[in-house]
Design an enzyme around this catalytic site. Structure first.
Site, PDB file in Angstrom:
ATOM      1  N   HIS A  21       0.833  -1.212   0.000  1.00 12.76           N
ATOM      2  CA  HIS A  21       0.000   0.000   0.000  1.00 12.76           C
ATOM      3  C   HIS A  21       0.863   1.255   0.000  1.00 12.76           C
ATOM      4  CE1 HIS A  21      -3.990   1.825   0.723  1.00 12.76           C
ATOM      5  NE2 HIS A  21      -3.297   2.787   1.297  1.00 12.76           N
ATOM      6  N   ASP A  23       0.194   5.517  -0.995  1.00  9.02           N
ATOM      7  CA  ASP A  23      -0.825   6.510  -1.347  1.00  9.02           C
ATOM      8  C   ASP A  23      -0.302   7.625  -2.245  1.00  9.02           C
ATOM      9  OD1 ASP A  23      -3.528   6.057  -0.211  1.00  9.02           O
ATOM     10  OD2 ASP A  23      -2.422   5.850   1.666  1.00  9.02           O
ATOM     11  N   GLU A 126      -9.132   1.561  -2.246  1.00  5.08           N
ATOM     12  CA  GLU A 126      -9.172   1.600  -0.787  1.00  5.08           C
ATOM     13  C   GLU A 126     -10.531   2.098  -0.304  1.00  5.08           C
ATOM     14  OE1 GLU A 126      -6.341   2.916   2.962  1.00  5.08           O
ATOM     15  OE2 GLU A 126      -6.187   4.030   1.077  1.00  5.08           O
ATOM     16  N   HIS A 153     -13.034   2.011   4.141  1.00  5.76           N
ATOM     17  CA  HIS A 153     -11.948   2.850   4.634  1.00  5.76           C
ATOM     18  C   HIS A 153     -12.315   3.183   6.087  1.00  5.76           C
ATOM     19  CE1 HIS A 153      -9.266   6.525   4.819  1.00  5.76           C
ATOM     20  NE2 HIS A 153      -8.447   5.556   4.488  1.00  5.76           N
ATOM     21  N   HIS A 194      -8.563  -1.816   7.532  1.00  5.33           N
ATOM     22  CA  HIS A 194      -9.598  -0.807   7.797  1.00  5.33           C
ATOM     23  C   HIS A 194     -10.940  -1.381   8.221  1.00  5.33           C
ATOM     24  CE1 HIS A 194      -7.758   3.073   6.869  1.00  5.33           C
ATOM     25  NE2 HIS A 194      -7.160   2.516   5.840  1.00  5.33           N
ATOM     26  N   HIS A 215      -2.234  -3.184   4.699  1.00  9.48           N
ATOM     27  CA  HIS A 215      -1.420  -2.331   5.577  1.00  9.48           C
ATOM     28  C   HIS A 215      -2.007  -2.322   6.985  1.00  9.48           C
ATOM     29  CE1 HIS A 215      -4.525   0.242   3.893  1.00  9.48           C
ATOM     30  NE2 HIS A 215      -4.170   1.313   4.576  1.00  9.48           N
ATOM     31  N   ASP A 323       2.341   2.045   3.722  1.00 10.15           N
ATOM     32  CA  ASP A 323       1.413   3.191   3.763  1.00 10.15           C
ATOM     33  C   ASP A 323       2.145   4.521   3.593  1.00 10.15           C
ATOM     34  OD1 ASP A 323      -1.073   4.371   3.779  1.00 10.15           O
ATOM     35  OD2 ASP A 323      -1.370   4.247   5.934  1.00 10.15           O
TER      36      ASP A 323
END
Length: 393
Positions: A21, A23, A126, A153, A194, A215, A323
């Site tokens: 993961h 972003d 995500e 999420h 999540h 993650h 992450d």
């Protein structure tokens, strides 16, 4: 540690990191609206990002799941459109840097990229809000190359509970279970980072293919709802899935949990989203940190989680999901994507074998994606056209 670090770099040259993961696409959207001339990843971007090509190379990254995340306040078709823009951003990246990045859709693509010396670029959506409760939209994302979807999420979706929202469904609804079955049929990995513990357990019950946590770390080591409970870690071998440890200090360091809660409140008091990483937001973060010294995580903190995860789930069911570019703070010796050798060196120092580390970095992730592909190729059921209303009322 220097000998361990040299060994770590040698190991990563042969068995590079598959990171679950990153972003970067959202950071590029926030900072420059995907203008890659202003964030040329071929050059040092450390002033603004955790990620660029030189640091990916220095970190021994061989495959990256790029998150095509969109905020949960983007509801309905707005969320779908924004997800499509995120997918387009990843495709722009791979087209702009073909010598370094290769778009990947399968385990074979990952292996081919490694053989070519390129970084396999996969995509993960995500949050189930990205499909707007539409199985046809889920299929469209898969056709565009998305190979996992995190079921939620930070907020619930109508068919699944999040780890950080008040429970409503009690896990997965009937439609949520159908989402999992359709993902199995497609060969899209079910990502349980999540989601609530009940959603995790429901997904493990329903899924015929291995699941992942892209993650998330160990809840027994740091009691945060974003982490994986011991019973779920222990259930992974039967499912064949894997949990990819994250580096986010507020999820892995107990002392950082309360500090982060106060920092997030400070951000909101300044009219900013607590996940904002723009220059304005980071200035607010830094001012708060100057007045309230931040508890510091290290590679040892991450290694404590990996030790526990290996003990519960086994070496075949763990991985790494940093992450980066999705968090304001990082461990002191894992500041960005160049830091993976330091983590591998710490695990070598703790006695992890090189064959086990090769599974952690590369082998497990490739195996899990290949297994999901095998489940999809063996399925005989056709596309599901049920609606949430028809199943959940």
């Amino acid at each position: 540690m220097s000998d361990h670090l040299a060994r770590a770099r040698e190991l990563l040259a042969a068995h590079p990191v598959v990171d679950g993961h990153n972003d970067l696409p959202w950071a590029l959207r926030q900072q420059v609206r995907y203008d890659l001339d202003r964030r040329d990843l071929a050059t040092d971007q450390s002033a603004d990002l955790h990620t660029d090509l030189p640091r990916l190379r220095a970190g021994g990254v061989g495959a990256q799941f790029w998150s095509v995340y969109v905020r949960t306040d983007m509801a309905g078709d707005e969320a779908v459109s924004a997800t499509l823009e995120q997918i387009d951003a990843v495709r722009q990246l791979t087209a702009r840097y073909p010598a370094d990045l290769r778009l990947a859709f399968t385990a074979d693509d990952m292996e081919a990229a490694r053989a070519e010396g390129r970084i396999a670029s996969l995509m993960g959506a995500e949050g189930g809000h990205s499909i707007n409760s539409s199985l046809a939209t889920l299929r469209a994302l898969h056709r565009l190359g998305v190979r996992y979807m995190t079921l939620t999420h930070n907020d619930n979706v109508p068919w699944a509970d999040s780890a950080t929202d008040a429970p409503v469904a009690g896990g997965l609804t009937a439609f949520g279970e159908e989402v999992v079955r359709e993902m199995n049929r497609l060969g899209m990995l079910v990502d349980l980072s999540h989601v609530s513990a009940d959603t995790m357990r429901d997904a493990l019950r329903v899924s015929e293919a291995p699941v992942i946590f892209s993650h998330s770390s160990a809840r027994a080591v740091c009691d945060h709802p974003r982490n994986v409970p011991d019973d779920v870690l222990a259930a992974l071998p039967a499912n064949g899935g894997m949990a990819m440890a994250t580096f986010v200090p507020k999820f892995i360091l107990p002392e950082a949990v309360a500090w982060t809660r106060a920092a997030d409140e400070n951000m909101r008091a300044h009219g900013l989203h607590h996940l904002d990483t723009t220059a304005e937001a980071m200035a607010v973060h830094r001012a708060f940190e100057a007045a309230n010294p931040r508890p510091i995580a290290t590679t040892s903190t991450v290694a404590d989680h990996l030790d526990h995860m290996r003990e519960l789930a086994g070496i075949d069911h763990i991985g790494i999901g940093g992450d980066f570019d999705g968090t304001a703070f990082t461990p002191s010796d894992l500041p960005d994507v160049s830091g993976y050798p330091h983590l591998i060196a710490e695990l070598l120092r703790r006695g992890w074998s090189e064959p086990d580390l090769a599974k952690l970095t590369w082998g497990n992730a490739v195996r899990v994606l290949r297994a999901a592909e095998s489940v999809a190729s063996a399925t005989t059921r056709g596309p599901s056209n049920v609606t949430r209303e028809s199943l959940d009322g």
